[in-house]
Design a protein around this motif. Structure first.
Motif, PDB file in Angstrom:
ATOM      1  N   VAL A   2       0.831  -1.196   0.000  1.00  0.00           N
ATOM      2  CA  VAL A   2       0.000   0.000   0.000  1.00  0.00           C
ATOM      3  C   VAL A   2       0.869   1.251   0.000  1.00  0.00           C
ATOM      4  O   VAL A   2       0.628   2.206  -0.742  1.00  0.00           O
ATOM      5  CB  VAL A   2      -0.951   0.007   1.221  1.00  0.00           C
ATOM      6  CG1 VAL A   2      -1.703   1.327   1.288  1.00  0.00           C
ATOM      7  CG2 VAL A   2      -1.929  -1.151   1.131  1.00  0.00           C
ATOM      8  N   TYR A  25      -8.644   0.803  -5.656  1.00  0.00           N
ATOM      9  CA  TYR A  25      -8.194  -0.003  -4.514  1.00  0.00           C
ATOM     10  C   TYR A  25      -8.869   0.497  -3.222  1.00  0.00           C
ATOM     11  O   TYR A  25      -9.398  -0.292  -2.433  1.00  0.00           O
ATOM     12  CB  TYR A  25      -6.674   0.074  -4.394  1.00  0.00           C
ATOM     13  CG  TYR A  25      -6.149  -0.397  -3.060  1.00  0.00           C
ATOM     14  CD1 TYR A  25      -6.047  -1.756  -2.779  1.00  0.00           C
ATOM     15  CD2 TYR A  25      -5.773   0.529  -2.081  1.00  0.00           C
ATOM     16  CE1 TYR A  25      -5.580  -2.189  -1.535  1.00  0.00           C
ATOM     17  CE2 TYR A  25      -5.311   0.096  -0.853  1.00  0.00           C
ATOM     18  CZ  TYR A  25      -5.220  -1.257  -0.584  1.00  0.00           C
ATOM     19  OH  TYR A  25      -4.763  -1.675   0.649  1.00  0.00           O
ATOM     20  N   LEU A  26      -8.845   1.808  -3.022  1.00  0.00           N
ATOM     21  CA  LEU A  26      -9.493   2.382  -1.841  1.00  0.00           C
ATOM     22  C   LEU A  26     -10.999   2.145  -1.886  1.00  0.00           C
ATOM     23  O   LEU A  26     -11.632   1.818  -0.872  1.00  0.00           O
ATOM     24  CB  LEU A  26      -9.201   3.880  -1.764  1.00  0.00           C
ATOM     25  CG  LEU A  26      -7.753   4.300  -1.508  1.00  0.00           C
ATOM     26  CD1 LEU A  26      -7.626   5.819  -1.577  1.00  0.00           C
ATOM     27  CD2 LEU A  26      -7.260   3.788  -0.164  1.00  0.00           C
ATOM     28  N   LYS A  28     -12.771  -0.251  -3.270  1.00  0.00           N
ATOM     29  CA  LYS A  28     -13.155  -1.625  -2.935  1.00  0.00           C
ATOM     30  C   LYS A  28     -13.151  -1.846  -1.425  1.00  0.00           C
ATOM     31  O   LYS A  28     -13.972  -2.617  -0.901  1.00  0.00           O
ATOM     32  CB  LYS A  28     -12.207  -2.612  -3.616  1.00  0.00           C
ATOM     33  CG  LYS A  28     -12.412  -2.718  -5.119  1.00  0.00           C
ATOM     34  CD  LYS A  28     -11.413  -3.664  -5.751  1.00  0.00           C
ATOM     35  CE  LYS A  28     -11.603  -3.731  -7.262  1.00  0.00           C
ATOM     36  NZ  LYS A  28     -10.603  -4.625  -7.911  1.00  0.00           N
ATOM     37  N   ASN A  29     -12.248  -1.170  -0.736  1.00  0.00           N
ATOM     38  CA  ASN A  29     -12.177  -1.316   0.716  1.00  0.00           C
ATOM     39  C   ASN A  29     -13.306  -0.577   1.422  1.00  0.00           C
ATOM     40  O   ASN A  29     -13.906  -1.108   2.370  1.00  0.00           O
ATOM     41  CB  ASN A  29     -10.820  -0.835   1.227  1.00  0.00           C
ATOM     42  CG  ASN A  29      -9.715  -1.847   1.001  1.00  0.00           C
ATOM     43  OD1 ASN A  29      -9.543  -2.777   1.772  1.00  0.00           O
ATOM     44  ND2 ASN A  29      -8.977  -1.683  -0.084  1.00  0.00           N
ATOM     45  N   LYS A  32     -16.869  -2.031   1.976  1.00  0.00           N
ATOM     46  CA  LYS A  32     -17.089  -2.997   3.049  1.00  0.00           C
ATOM     47  C   LYS A  32     -17.455  -2.309   4.372  1.00  0.00           C
ATOM     48  O   LYS A  32     -17.819  -2.971   5.332  1.00  0.00           O
ATOM     49  CB  LYS A  32     -15.835  -3.849   3.259  1.00  0.00           C
ATOM     50  CG  LYS A  32     -15.372  -4.586   2.002  1.00  0.00           C
ATOM     51  CD  LYS A  32     -14.009  -5.234   2.239  1.00  0.00           C
ATOM     52  CE  LYS A  32     -13.452  -5.838   0.953  1.00  0.00           C
ATOM     53  NZ  LYS A  32     -12.072  -6.370   1.147  1.00  0.00           N
ATOM     54  N   GLN A  41     -14.029   6.745   9.164  1.00  0.00           N
ATOM     55  CA  GLN A  41     -12.989   6.677   8.134  1.00  0.00           C
ATOM     56  C   GLN A  41     -13.254   7.674   7.003  1.00  0.00           C
ATOM     57  O   GLN A  41     -12.881   7.450   5.853  1.00  0.00           O
ATOM     58  CB  GLN A  41     -12.927   5.252   7.556  1.00  0.00           C
ATOM     59  CG  GLN A  41     -12.692   4.163   8.571  1.00  0.00           C
ATOM     60  CD  GLN A  41     -11.328   4.281   9.239  1.00  0.00           C
ATOM     61  OE1 GLN A  41     -10.383   4.813   8.660  1.00  0.00           O
ATOM     62  NE2 GLN A  41     -11.217   3.781  10.468  1.00  0.00           N
ATOM     63  N   THR A  48     -10.449   8.811  -1.506  1.00  0.00           N
ATOM     64  CA  THR A  48     -10.872   8.015  -2.660  1.00  0.00           C
ATOM     65  C   THR A  48     -11.417   8.934  -3.755  1.00  0.00           C
ATOM     66  O   THR A  48     -11.054   8.806  -4.931  1.00  0.00           O
ATOM     67  CB  THR A  48     -11.948   6.992  -2.243  1.00  0.00           C
ATOM     68  OG1 THR A  48     -11.459   6.201  -1.163  1.00  0.00           O
ATOM     69  CG2 THR A  48     -12.324   6.096  -3.410  1.00  0.00           C
TER      70      THR A  48
END
Length: 227
Positions: A2, A25-26, A28-29, A32, A41, A48
């Motif tokens: 990362v 990438y961010l 997709k996280n 969740k 967060q 993002t």
């Protein structure tokens, strides 16, 4: 891995692809995350969007993915924040998360306003249907930015943008209708020559509605458009 990705994004000032890949990438996280995690967060969520914006500033090759996603993330974060602010009996943890999310959202709004000034005007035009669909967003500060985006694209591309807004201007929902008319008024203030265009366009749209609703006889197979 990362950290290497972050360093690559910071070092490479020319590649739209590397910003796009890191934003995905961010993304997709954060998909969740729970609603409360979105608040806690919020800085990552804001980042993002920022990386999606950076990708578009280096070329349009990922525009049709970047712009819809960053708008969805931004508007969903604002909606999550508003819902959480309306909760009763908020504890200290939630209050801290709300402050953090509000700060991150405000920074993102500044970044987006700067992006609008620099990006090609047609970028926003591609997202006009998505922007119009969220015209009743309840978060006050987000609505102000959303309105400015729609005013911007209406001023720059009136012929195309009007047809995304015209049905909203006649909507039975009073809030949707009022906000659309507010956008028209703000656009006229920014670009006075739009006054006649919008009056003529609304008149044309009304005539088209009348034509669609025109009653004809049961055995009538042809009518005169001129009449």
């Amino acid at each position: 891995n990362v950290m290497r990705s972050v360093q690559a994004v910071n070092l490479d000032k020319t590649s739209a692809d590397i910003y796009f890949r890191y934003a995905r990438y961010l993304d997709k996280n954060i998909q969740k995350f729970s609603d409360d995690a979105w608040l806690q967060q919020a800085e990552i969520i804001s980042s993002t969007c920022t990386f999606y914006l950076k990708s578009t500033m280096r070329g349009p090759q990922h525009l049709h993915h970047c712009l819809p996603r960053l708008l969805s993330i931004w508007l969903d974060l604002a909606a999550t924040l508003q819902d959480a602010q309306a909760r009763k009996n908020k504890d200290n943890v939630l209050c801290a998360a709300l402050d953090h999310a509000s700060s991150s959202l405000a920074k993102l709004a500044l970044t987006m306003r700067d992006w609008v000034r620099k990006a090609p005007s047609y970028y926003l035009l591609t997202a006009a249907p998505q922007l119009v669909s969220r015209i009743c967003h309840g978060h006050a500060e987000t609505w102000q930015l959303l309105k400015s985006l729609l005013v911007n694209v209406l001023c720059r591309h009136p012929q195309q943008t009007f047809w995304h807004l015209v049905s909203v201007s006649k909507n039975s929902n009073p809030t949707r209708k009022a906000r659309c008319l507010e956008i028209f008024q703000e656009a006229i203030k920014a670009k006075p020559q739009l006054d006649k265009f919008l009056r003529d366009a609304l008149a044309l749209a009304k005539k088209i509605d009348e034509l669609c609703e025109l009653k004809t006889g049961k055995r009538e197979s042809r009518i005169s458009l001129k009449d």
